[in-house]
Design a protein around this motif. Structure first.
Motif, PDB file in Angstrom:
ATOM      1  N   GLU A 127       0.829  -1.211   0.000  1.00  0.00           N
ATOM      2  CA  GLU A 127       0.000   0.000   0.000  1.00  0.00           C
ATOM      3  C   GLU A 127       0.863   1.260   0.000  1.00  0.00           C
ATOM      4  O   GLU A 127       1.885   1.318   0.677  1.00  0.00           O
ATOM      5  CB  GLU A 127      -0.911  -0.002   1.230  1.00  0.00           C
ATOM      6  N   ASP A 128       0.473   2.260  -0.773  1.00  0.00           N
ATOM      7  CA  ASP A 128       1.131   3.568  -0.868  1.00  0.00           C
ATOM      8  C   ASP A 128       2.535   3.498  -1.465  1.00  0.00           C
ATOM      9  O   ASP A 128       3.371   4.351  -1.197  1.00  0.00           O
ATOM     10  CB  ASP A 128       1.180   4.274   0.496  1.00  0.00           C
ATOM     11  N   THR A 129       2.803   2.482  -2.265  1.00  0.00           N
ATOM     12  CA  THR A 129       4.101   2.371  -2.924  1.00  0.00           C
ATOM     13  C   THR A 129       4.078   3.196  -4.204  1.00  0.00           C
ATOM     14  O   THR A 129       3.263   2.942  -5.080  1.00  0.00           O
ATOM     15  CB  THR A 129       4.411   0.899  -3.279  1.00  0.00           C
ATOM     16  N   PRO A 130       4.959   4.191  -4.317  1.00  0.00           N
ATOM     17  CA  PRO A 130       4.968   4.984  -5.546  1.00  0.00           C
ATOM     18  C   PRO A 130       5.720   4.264  -6.669  1.00  0.00           C
ATOM     19  O   PRO A 130       6.415   3.288  -6.438  1.00  0.00           O
ATOM     20  CB  PRO A 130       5.718   6.256  -5.134  1.00  0.00           C
ATOM     21  N   ARG A 165       6.956  -0.357  -9.746  1.00  0.00           N
ATOM     22  CA  ARG A 165       5.625   0.063 -10.159  1.00  0.00           C
ATOM     23  C   ARG A 165       4.714  -0.127  -8.968  1.00  0.00           C
ATOM     24  O   ARG A 165       4.627  -1.218  -8.420  1.00  0.00           O
ATOM     25  CB  ARG A 165       5.104  -0.748 -11.350  1.00  0.00           C
ATOM     26  N   GLY A 166       4.070   0.950  -8.581  1.00  0.00           N
ATOM     27  CA  GLY A 166       3.163   0.914  -7.449  1.00  0.00           C
ATOM     28  C   GLY A 166       1.930   1.706  -7.778  1.00  0.00           C
ATOM     29  O   GLY A 166       1.436   1.670  -8.904  1.00  0.00           O
ATOM     30  N   ASP A 167       1.454   2.463  -6.806  1.00  0.00           N
ATOM     31  CA  ASP A 167       0.254   3.261  -6.998  1.00  0.00           C
ATOM     32  C   ASP A 167       0.446   4.206  -8.178  1.00  0.00           C
ATOM     33  O   ASP A 167       1.419   4.940  -8.249  1.00  0.00           O
ATOM     34  CB  ASP A 167      -0.061   4.071  -5.738  1.00  0.00           C
TER      35      ASP A 167
END
Length: 161
Positions: free
Chosen positions: A22-25, A38-40
């Motif tokens: 969660e909340d990984t840019p 690769r995240g949010d």
């Protein structure tokens, strides 16, 4: 590396898929050389995709669903990601350097913004608008309120004056 879903890209590169944090840019070559995350808000080209040239993305090893269900994230990747996120957290660094949590204290938004601007200048960063700073403070659960001295944040004080 722990067993995970390994994808061979159309150019011969490799992608590893792990359970979403969660909340990984999303980043490009910031976690480490030749490593993108690769995240949010990010996206990937998934296995089964075929490029105009006919080259494709394909699975090597277990499927993506099996890897995601297992939730394998190597400690080295978690550590590198956490270090990157800390380095990119401008507000967190400012709060750590220039403020202190103090029950009952109050700092006005204008005083906080002025100090933030000075801190940004010292760091070689572009300061945010006062509105953006207030929005980001609220997103971190700081209590915003109005007093006779103006609008500001409760339980927070500026260090050094």
């Amino acid at each position: 590396m722990q067993e995970t879903s390994r994808i061979r890209t159309q150019s011969g590169g490799v992608q590893y898929f792990f359970k979403h944090i969660e909340d990984t840019p999303t980043s490009s070559k910031k976690a480490a050389s030749h490593i993108d995350t690769r995240g949010d808000g990010g996206y990937v080209i998934a296995p089964g995709s075929v490029m105009g040239s006919g080259a494709d993305y394909s699975y090597e090893g277990r499927s993506l669903s099996a890897a995601l269900e297992a939730g394998d994230v190597p400690a080295s990747i978690t550590s590198a990601s956490n270090a990157y996120f800390h380095d990119e957290d401008i507000l967190g660094q400012f709060l750590e350097d220039e403020t202190a949590v103090d029950t009952g204290s109050f700092v006005t938004s204008s005083a906080l913004h002025q100090r933030f601007g000075q801190w940004c200048e010292q760091q070689g960063l572009q300061p945010w608008t006062q509105r953006t700073l207030q929005k980001e403070m609220k997103s971190r659960q700081f209590v915003s309120m109005r007093r006779n001295s103006g609008r500001g944040f409760l339980h927070l004080k500026l260090k050094f004056g």
